[in-house]
Write a protein that holds these residues in place. Structure first.
Motif, PDB file in Angstrom:
ATOM      1  N   THR A   1      15.797   1.319 -15.122  1.00  0.00           N
ATOM      2  CA  THR A   1      16.795   0.726 -14.222  1.00  0.00           C
ATOM      3  C   THR A   1      16.113  -0.193 -13.218  1.00  0.00           C
ATOM      4  N   MET A   2      16.923  -0.998 -12.558  1.00  0.00           N
ATOM      5  CA  MET A   2      16.400  -1.913 -11.544  1.00  0.00           C
ATOM      6  C   MET A   2      15.741  -1.117 -10.415  1.00  0.00           C
ATOM      7  N   VAL A   3      16.337  -0.022 -10.010  1.00  0.00           N
ATOM      8  CA  VAL A   3      15.790   0.799  -8.925  1.00  0.00           C
ATOM      9  C   VAL A   3      14.439   1.382  -9.323  1.00  0.00           C
ATOM     10  N   GLU A   4      14.321   1.857 -10.561  1.00  0.00           N
ATOM     11  CA  GLU A   4      13.042   2.391 -11.036  1.00  0.00           C
ATOM     12  C   GLU A   4      11.965   1.309 -11.066  1.00  0.00           C
ATOM     13  N   ALA A   5      12.338   0.102 -11.458  1.00  0.00           N
ATOM     14  CA  ALA A   5      11.380  -1.004 -11.488  1.00  0.00           C
ATOM     15  C   ALA A   5      10.905  -1.333 -10.075  1.00  0.00           C
ATOM     16  N   ILE A   6      11.823  -1.376  -9.127  1.00  0.00           N
ATOM     17  CA  ILE A   6      11.449  -1.679  -7.741  1.00  0.00           C
ATOM     18  C   ILE A   6      10.548  -0.583  -7.189  1.00  0.00           C
ATOM     19  N   GLU A   7      10.883   0.676  -7.443  1.00  0.00           N
ATOM     20  CA  GLU A   7      10.058   1.790  -6.972  1.00  0.00           C
ATOM     21  C   GLU A   7       8.643   1.713  -7.545  1.00  0.00           C
ATOM     22  N   THR A   8       8.530   1.347  -8.826  1.00  0.00           N
ATOM     23  CA  THR A   8       7.214   1.218  -9.470  1.00  0.00           C
ATOM     24  C   THR A   8       6.397   0.117  -8.818  1.00  0.00           C
ATOM     25  N   VAL A   9       7.027  -1.021  -8.565  1.00  0.00           N
ATOM     26  CA  VAL A   9       6.322  -2.158  -7.956  1.00  0.00           C
ATOM     27  C   VAL A   9       5.907  -1.828  -6.528  1.00  0.00           C
ATOM     28  N   LEU A  10       6.797  -1.221  -5.751  1.00  0.00           N
ATOM     29  CA  LEU A  10       6.469  -0.905  -4.360  1.00  0.00           C
ATOM     30  C   LEU A  10       5.379   0.171  -4.272  1.00  0.00           C
ATOM     31  N   ALA A  11       5.351   1.095  -5.232  1.00  0.00           N
ATOM     32  CA  ALA A  11       4.290   2.101  -5.252  1.00  0.00           C
ATOM     33  C   ALA A  11       2.933   1.451  -5.535  1.00  0.00           C
ATOM     34  N   ALA A  12       2.920   0.413  -6.356  1.00  0.00           N
ATOM     35  CA  ALA A  12       1.672  -0.276  -6.685  1.00  0.00           C
ATOM     36  C   ALA A  12       1.273  -1.287  -5.609  1.00  0.00           C
ATOM     37  N   ASN A  13       2.218  -1.678  -4.738  1.00  0.00           N
ATOM     38  CA  ASN A  13       1.962  -2.652  -3.684  1.00  0.00           C
ATOM     39  C   ASN A  13       2.477  -2.099  -2.354  1.00  0.00           C
ATOM     40  N   PRO A  14       1.769  -1.127  -1.761  1.00  0.00           N
ATOM     41  CA  PRO A  14       2.259  -0.515  -0.526  1.00  0.00           C
ATOM     42  C   PRO A  14       2.319  -1.529   0.617  1.00  0.00           C
TER      43      PRO A  14
ATOM     44  N   THR B   1       9.221   0.508 -20.849  1.00  0.00           N
ATOM     45  CA  THR B   1       8.124   1.463 -20.644  1.00  0.00           C
ATOM     46  C   THR B   1       7.760   1.674 -19.178  1.00  0.00           C
ATOM     47  N   LYS B   2       8.262   0.868 -18.282  1.00  0.00           N
ATOM     48  CA  LYS B   2       7.977   0.922 -16.846  1.00  0.00           C
ATOM     49  C   LYS B   2       6.526   0.567 -16.519  1.00  0.00           C
ATOM     50  N   GLU B   3       5.847  -0.144 -17.413  1.00  0.00           N
ATOM     51  CA  GLU B   3       4.477  -0.587 -17.170  1.00  0.00           C
ATOM     52  C   GLU B   3       4.487  -1.934 -16.470  1.00  0.00           C
ATOM     53  N   ILE B   4       3.513  -2.155 -15.593  1.00  0.00           N
ATOM     54  CA  ILE B   4       3.343  -3.478 -14.986  1.00  0.00           C
ATOM     55  C   ILE B   4       2.687  -4.362 -16.032  1.00  0.00           C
ATOM     56  N   VAL B   5       3.395  -5.401 -16.421  1.00  0.00           N
ATOM     57  CA  VAL B   5       2.922  -6.278 -17.486  1.00  0.00           C
ATOM     58  C   VAL B   5       2.074  -7.410 -16.925  1.00  0.00           C
ATOM     59  N   LYS B   6       2.522  -7.968 -15.789  1.00  0.00           N
ATOM     60  CA  LYS B   6       1.852  -9.148 -15.263  1.00  0.00           C
ATOM     61  C   LYS B   6       2.154  -9.250 -13.773  1.00  0.00           C
ATOM     62  N   THR B   7       1.216  -9.820 -13.024  1.00  0.00           N
ATOM     63  CA  THR B   7       1.423 -10.122 -11.608  1.00  0.00           C
ATOM     64  C   THR B   7       1.026 -11.570 -11.386  1.00  0.00           C
ATOM     65  N   GLU B   8       1.890 -12.318 -10.713  1.00  0.00           N
ATOM     66  CA  GLU B   8       1.615 -13.726 -10.432  1.00  0.00           C
ATOM     67  C   GLU B   8       1.732 -13.984  -8.938  1.00  0.00           C
ATOM     68  N   GLN B   9       0.899 -14.879  -8.466  1.00  0.00           N
ATOM     69  CA  GLN B   9       0.994 -15.324  -7.082  1.00  0.00           C
ATOM     70  C   GLN B   9       2.003 -16.459  -7.021  1.00  0.00           C
ATOM     71  N   GLY B  10       2.936 -16.374  -6.094  1.00  0.00           N
ATOM     72  CA  GLY B  10       3.952 -17.421  -5.957  1.00  0.00           C
ATOM     73  C   GLY B  10       3.357 -18.697  -5.408  1.00  0.00           C
ATOM     74  N   TRP B  11       4.141 -19.752  -5.446  1.00  0.00           N
ATOM     75  CA  TRP B  11       3.712 -21.060  -4.958  1.00  0.00           C
ATOM     76  C   TRP B  11       3.817 -21.112  -3.445  1.00  0.00           C
ATOM     77  N   ASN B  12       2.796 -21.656  -2.816  1.00  0.00           N
ATOM     78  CA  ASN B  12       2.852 -21.990  -1.407  1.00  0.00           C
ATOM     79  C   ASN B  12       2.683 -23.502  -1.328  1.00  0.00           C
ATOM     80  N   LEU B  13       3.789 -24.213  -1.166  1.00  0.00           N
ATOM     81  CA  LEU B  13       3.760 -25.676  -1.239  1.00  0.00           C
ATOM     82  C   LEU B  13       2.994 -26.312  -0.090  1.00  0.00           C
ATOM     83  N   THR B  14       2.744 -25.574   0.983  1.00  0.00           N
ATOM     84  CA  THR B  14       1.957 -26.153   2.077  1.00  0.00           C
ATOM     85  C   THR B  14       0.491 -26.274   1.694  1.00  0.00           C
TER      86      THR B  14
END
Length: 112
Positions: A41-54, A88-101
């Motif tokens: 679920t979306m909530v499970e995905a958010i919980e997984t990401v926030l646990a990996a990025n405190p 599977t609830k695995e983190i597949v990829k992490t990307e850094q967003g664009w900072n146009l400045t």
């Protein structure tokens, strides 16, 4: 305007209305194998990401296809985009967003 021109113009308007109605008609939704519900679920995905990025917060979440897999894309307030496999609830990829400045040509045009 003569009677012939008025009739031709009226026929043109009617033709445009009919073609527009056909073109913009409502089409039924068709089921496909890609329209399956994710196991995570979306909530499970958010919980997984926030646990990996405190210390971060989720600001946007989207369900997407990435390399023919269904993934949750979770955007964090530190400009990270984390992709979670929706089965599977695995983190597949992490990307850094664009900072146009950081782009020299755009830095002067972007307000602080």
């Amino acid at each position: 305007m003569g009677i012939k021109q008025t009739i031709i113009a009226a026929c043109g308007v009617v033709a445009l209305i009919l073609v527009g109605g056909w073109f913009f008609r409502t089409r039924p939704v068709q089921a496909s194998p890609d329209n399956t519900a994710p196991a995570v679920t979306m909530v499970e995905a958010i919980e997984t990401v926030l646990a990996a990025n405190p210390g971060t917060a989720a600001i946007d979440v989207n369900l997407e296809h990435e390399n023919n897999n269904l993934v949750w894309e979770v955007e964090l307030n530190n400009d990270l985009e984390v992709y979670i496999d929706a089965n599977t609830k695995e983190i597949v990829k992490t990307e850094q967003g664009w900072n146009l400045t950081d782009v020299p040509l755009l830095a002067n045009w972007i307000p602080n």
